[in-house]
Motif scaffolding. Sequence first.
Motif: not given
Length: 115
Positions: A33-53
Amino acid sequence: AGLVACKTLLEHGFEPVVLEAGSAVGGTFRTKSYDDGRLVSSKFITAFSDFRMGPDVPDHPSIPDYLAYLEDYCSQFNLWPHIRFGHRVEEISSTTASDGRRTYQVRVSASAPDA
């Protein structure tokens, strides 16, 4: 997917083993990944349902934020003892017995894990 599968199997009484070629969880997020990369999807979509960011994580987490999240997930659900770093799956083959039962052979190579 391996971390969630490991957690779910533990909850159902199994003793899973996760094979990870590298030296840490995160796979390509860690190594490609790029050094300054970010996830395209939000933390609400990316996080596992049983452990939120947490609320301190930006809506679109940085790669280091996401890697820290994966490590926190492993700690929260005590997955670390089930992960074998420096182990790469080389081949999986299956055979079917005369009674219809299927068995699998997994060829694994162990080496010094890469970063």
